[in-house]
Scaffold this active site. Structure first.
Site, short mmCIF file in Angstrom:
data_model
loop_
_atom_site.label_atom_id
_atom_site.label_comp_id
_atom_site.label_asym_id
_atom_site.label_seq_id
_atom_site.Cartn_x
_atom_site.Cartn_y
_atom_site.Cartn_z
N ALA A 121 -10.00 7.62 5.08
CA ALA A 121 -9.74 8.97 5.58
C ALA A 121 -8.33 9.43 5.17
O ALA A 121 -8.03 10.62 5.22
CB ALA A 121 -9.88 9.01 7.09
N TYR A 151 -0.78 5.35 -0.38
CA TYR A 151 -2.11 4.79 -0.05
C TYR A 151 -3.25 5.79 -0.29
O TYR A 151 -4.27 5.46 -0.91
CB TYR A 151 -2.07 4.36 1.41
CG TYR A 151 -3.33 3.73 1.93
CD1 TYR A 151 -3.74 2.48 1.50
CD2 TYR A 151 -4.12 4.39 2.87
CE1 TYR A 151 -4.91 1.90 2.01
CE2 TYR A 151 -5.27 3.82 3.38
CZ TYR A 151 -5.66 2.57 2.94
OH TYR A 151 -6.81 2.01 3.43
N LYS A 155 -6.46 5.91 -3.14
CA LYS A 155 -7.88 5.98 -2.76
C LYS A 155 -8.58 7.11 -3.51
O LYS A 155 -9.68 6.94 -4.01
CB LYS A 155 -8.00 6.19 -1.25
CG LYS A 155 -7.53 5.01 -0.41
CD LYS A 155 -8.40 3.79 -0.65
CE LYS A 155 -8.08 2.62 0.22
NZ LYS A 155 -8.69 1.38 -0.24
N ASN A 180 -10.31 4.40 10.46
CA ASN A 180 -9.82 3.29 11.32
C ASN A 180 -10.90 2.33 11.83
O ASN A 180 -11.63 2.65 12.76
CB ASN A 180 -9.12 3.84 12.56
CG ASN A 180 -7.94 4.69 12.19
OD1 ASN A 180 -7.03 4.23 11.52
ND2 ASN A 180 -7.97 5.95 12.58
N GLU A 193 -0.97 -4.79 11.24
CA GLU A 193 -2.02 -4.48 12.22
C GLU A 193 -2.05 -2.99 12.53
O GLU A 193 -1.05 -2.29 12.43
CB GLU A 193 -1.81 -5.30 13.50
CG GLU A 193 -0.58 -4.97 14.31
CD GLU A 193 0.69 -5.64 13.78
OE1 GLU A 193 0.69 -6.11 12.63
OE2 GLU A 193 1.69 -5.65 14.51
N LYS A 194 -3.25 -2.53 12.93
CA LYS A 194 -3.41 -1.11 13.27
C LYS A 194 -3.35 -0.94 14.78
O LYS A 194 -3.34 -1.92 15.53
CB LYS A 194 -4.74 -0.63 12.72
CG LYS A 194 -4.78 -0.76 11.22
CD LYS A 194 -5.96 -0.07 10.63
CE LYS A 194 -5.58 0.41 9.25
NZ LYS A 194 -6.36 1.56 8.85
N ALA A 195 -3.38 0.33 15.21
CA ALA A 195 -3.12 0.65 16.63
C ALA A 195 -3.98 -0.15 17.62
O ALA A 195 -3.41 -0.73 18.57
CB ALA A 195 -3.27 2.14 16.86
N THR A 223 -4.02 11.78 17.81
CA THR A 223 -5.43 11.43 18.06
C THR A 223 -6.06 10.79 16.81
O THR A 223 -5.68 11.09 15.68
CB THR A 223 -6.25 12.68 18.43
OG1 THR A 223 -6.05 13.67 17.43
CG2 THR A 223 -5.88 13.21 19.79
N ARG A 290 -6.81 13.13 13.62
CA ARG A 290 -7.81 12.91 12.57
C ARG A 290 -9.11 12.45 13.20
O ARG A 290 -9.12 11.57 14.04
CB ARG A 290 -7.32 11.84 11.60
CG ARG A 290 -8.34 11.50 10.53
CD ARG A 290 -7.86 10.35 9.68
NE ARG A 290 -6.75 10.74 8.85
CZ ARG A 290 -5.83 9.87 8.40
NH1 ARG A 290 -5.87 8.61 8.75
NH2 ARG A 290 -4.87 10.29 7.61
P1 NAD Z 1 -7.33 -6.41 5.00
O1 NAD Z 1 -5.88 -6.29 4.67
O2 NAD Z 1 -7.72 -7.20 6.20
O3 NAD Z 1 -8.15 -6.95 3.75
C1 NAD Z 1 -7.82 -6.63 2.41
C2 NAD Z 1 -7.77 -7.93 1.65
O4 NAD Z 1 -7.52 -7.63 0.26
C3 NAD Z 1 -6.63 -8.86 2.11
O5 NAD Z 1 -7.15 -10.08 2.59
C4 NAD Z 1 -5.78 -9.03 0.87
O6 NAD Z 1 -5.26 -10.35 0.73
C5 NAD Z 1 -6.76 -8.71 -0.23
N1 NAD Z 1 -6.07 -8.35 -1.47
C6 NAD Z 1 -5.01 -7.51 -1.61
N2 NAD Z 1 -4.63 -7.46 -2.89
C7 NAD Z 1 -5.46 -8.29 -3.58
C8 NAD Z 1 -5.54 -8.67 -4.92
N3 NAD Z 1 -4.68 -8.20 -5.83
N4 NAD Z 1 -6.50 -9.54 -5.29
C9 NAD Z 1 -7.36 -10.05 -4.37
N5 NAD Z 1 -7.33 -9.72 -3.07
C10 NAD Z 1 -6.38 -8.86 -2.68
O7 NAD Z 1 -7.88 -4.90 5.12
P2 NAD Z 1 -9.25 -4.35 5.67
O8 NAD Z 1 -8.94 -3.64 6.94
O9 NAD Z 1 -10.26 -5.41 5.67
O10 NAD Z 1 -9.59 -3.26 4.57
C11 NAD Z 1 -10.56 -3.45 3.55
C12 NAD Z 1 -10.68 -2.18 2.72
O11 NAD Z 1 -11.02 -1.08 3.57
C13 NAD Z 1 -9.40 -1.79 2.00
O12 NAD Z 1 -9.71 -1.20 0.76
C14 NAD Z 1 -8.81 -0.73 2.89
O13 NAD Z 1 -7.96 0.15 2.21
C15 NAD Z 1 -10.07 -0.03 3.38
N6 NAD Z 1 -9.87 0.68 4.65
C16 NAD Z 1 -9.66 -0.01 5.81
C17 NAD Z 1 -9.47 0.69 7.00
C18 NAD Z 1 -9.24 -0.02 8.30
O14 NAD Z 1 -9.12 0.64 9.33
N7 NAD Z 1 -9.17 -1.33 8.36
C19 NAD Z 1 -9.48 2.10 6.99
C20 NAD Z 1 -9.69 2.76 5.80
C21 NAD Z 1 -9.90 2.05 4.64
#
Ligand code: NAD
Length: 335
Positions: A121, A151, A155, A180, A193-195, A223, A290
């Site tokens: 998002a 970021y 995306k 989120n 970590e997130k909220a 929000t 959001r």
């Molecule tokens: P996370 O940080 O727990 O997992 C991402 C993983 O990618 C990590 O374990 C990290 O070590 C690995 N990584 C980073 N760079 C790397 C590389 N060069 N080679 C191999 N591995 C690599 O995050 P997540 O919350 O599981 O998010 C997963 C995906 O979802 C991401 O693309 C993130 O941007 C997207 N996303 C997550 C959220 C959320 O709320 N968690 C929201 C929007 C988008």
């Protein structure tokens, strides 16, 4: 897909991809290759019987090696974290473009049938998110573009790669904009970590130390909506296997809007405490408001993420509390 087709999942040492590995394993898929740059002992979960590899996927050669033989590729690897991380590490966030750029090419060369990309998002125009009483964001709100610095732009650009690999080269790509995501087996300490996880940990800490106070980033009126991890994995699967959604970004998020103040009240309720709140107004707080407009996902999939926030937070709180206690007792836990 056949049960013995190879599924590649990247970022699998992390939160969402780790859960996705387990999801496909539990559905009966027998060949899953899970990859992350984190050393294996630091992964949040490792599903028995799954091939787990530690490789940095910003390298083209690593991407080619892991994509070999894959029928479906799920790219969830990214350098990311909560607001504190993405506001202070824009270059690292932008560099995640290397992962998707090399991985999508490697998937195409390997003849993969489907490619999933985890967008966010944060790709939406920030000008539309200045009011806590938000109008929920619909898919077309990403353009004209004014994404979150670092970021969000990564995306948006990676989404575009996915759309062009379909348009020019005919590889089926699928793009979900996550709003989120939270749940057990994710980051809960250390700055990324997130909220929801941060508030759970702070409440647990306050109870443990006997100091009945808590610091909130921003004024607490901002929000958001929060999606429970099980809705996320189910949504990824449904989106990736829906022909109508080929190369079409779609929201994957809850539409249950909550302020950070109200989220804290939920966490306090679960923890059975009431804390004195202080507000750190100069801390990273992100956009004012959001929410996810789920009209499109409801129309196309006849479904939307629906785990009630209170339920999901209760499960998350209990898991973080276990981790907190285990670490205090001297155990090594992934945080
Ligand atoms: P996370 O940080 O727990 O997992 C991402 C993983 O990618 C990590 O374990 C990290 O070590 C690995 N990584 C980073 N760079 C790397 C590389 N060069 N080679 C191999 N591995 C690599 O995050 P997540 O919350 O599981 O998010 C997963 C995906 O979802 C991401 O693309 C993130 O941007 C997207 N996303 C997550 C959220 C959320 O709320 N968690 C929201 C929007 C988008």
């Amino acid at each position: 897909m056949n049960r013995d087709d190879l599924i590649l999942i990247t970022g699998a040492g992390g939160f969402i991809a780790g859960a996705l590995v387990r999801y496909f394993h539990d559905k009966g898929f027998s060949r899953i290759r899970a990859v992350d740059k984190k050393p294996l002992p630091q992964w949040y979960q490792r599903t028995p019987g799954v091939e787990c590899l530690c490789l940095d996927l910003s390298s083209e050669m690593a991407c080619r090696a892991v994509a070999e033989g894959a029928t479906e590729v799920y790219n969830l690897a990214a350098d990311m974290g909560g607001m504190g991380f993405i506001e202070h590490n824009r270059i690292e966030c932008l560099r995640s473009i290397l992962i998707n750029t090399h991985l999508i090419e490697a998937a195409w060369r390997a003849g993969a049938e489907r490619y999933f990309y985890s967008s966010s998002a944060c790709a939406y125009n920030t000008d539309l998110q200045k009011d806590p009483k938000v109008r929920a964001l619909k898919e077309s709100d990403a353009y004209p573009a004014m994404a979150e610095r670092g970021y969000g732009w990564e995306k948006l650009m990676s989404e575009m790669f996915c759309q062009e690999y379909w348009a020019e080269r005919g590889m089926k790509t699928f793009i979900a904009r996550f709003h989120n995501v939270y749940g057990p087996l994710g980051t809960w300490d250390g700055g990324r970590e997130k909220a929801p996880a941060a508030l759970c940990r702070k409440v647990i800490e306050a109870k443990d130390t006997g100091r009945p106070e808590i610091e909130i980033w921003g004024d607490g009126t901002q929000t958001r909506s929060f999606m429970y991890i099980d809705d996320c994995t189910r949504g990824i699967d449904s989106i990736t296997h829906c022909e109508e959604l080929t190369a079409t970004p779609i929201n994957l998020g809850s539409s249950e809007l909550v302020s950070i103040n109200d989220l804290l009240s939920i966490v306090e309720g679960i923890g059975g405490v009431k804390l004195r709140r202080t507000y750190k107004l100069d801390a990273p707080r992100g956009v004012a408001g959001r929410n996810s407009d789920n009209t499109m996902i409801r129309r196309i999939l006849g479904w939307e993420p629906s785990t009630p926030l209170k339920e999901g937070i209760a499960r998350t709180y209990r898991w973080i509390e276990e981790q907190y206690r285990a670490r205090k007792a001297g155990a090594r836990v992934a945080s």
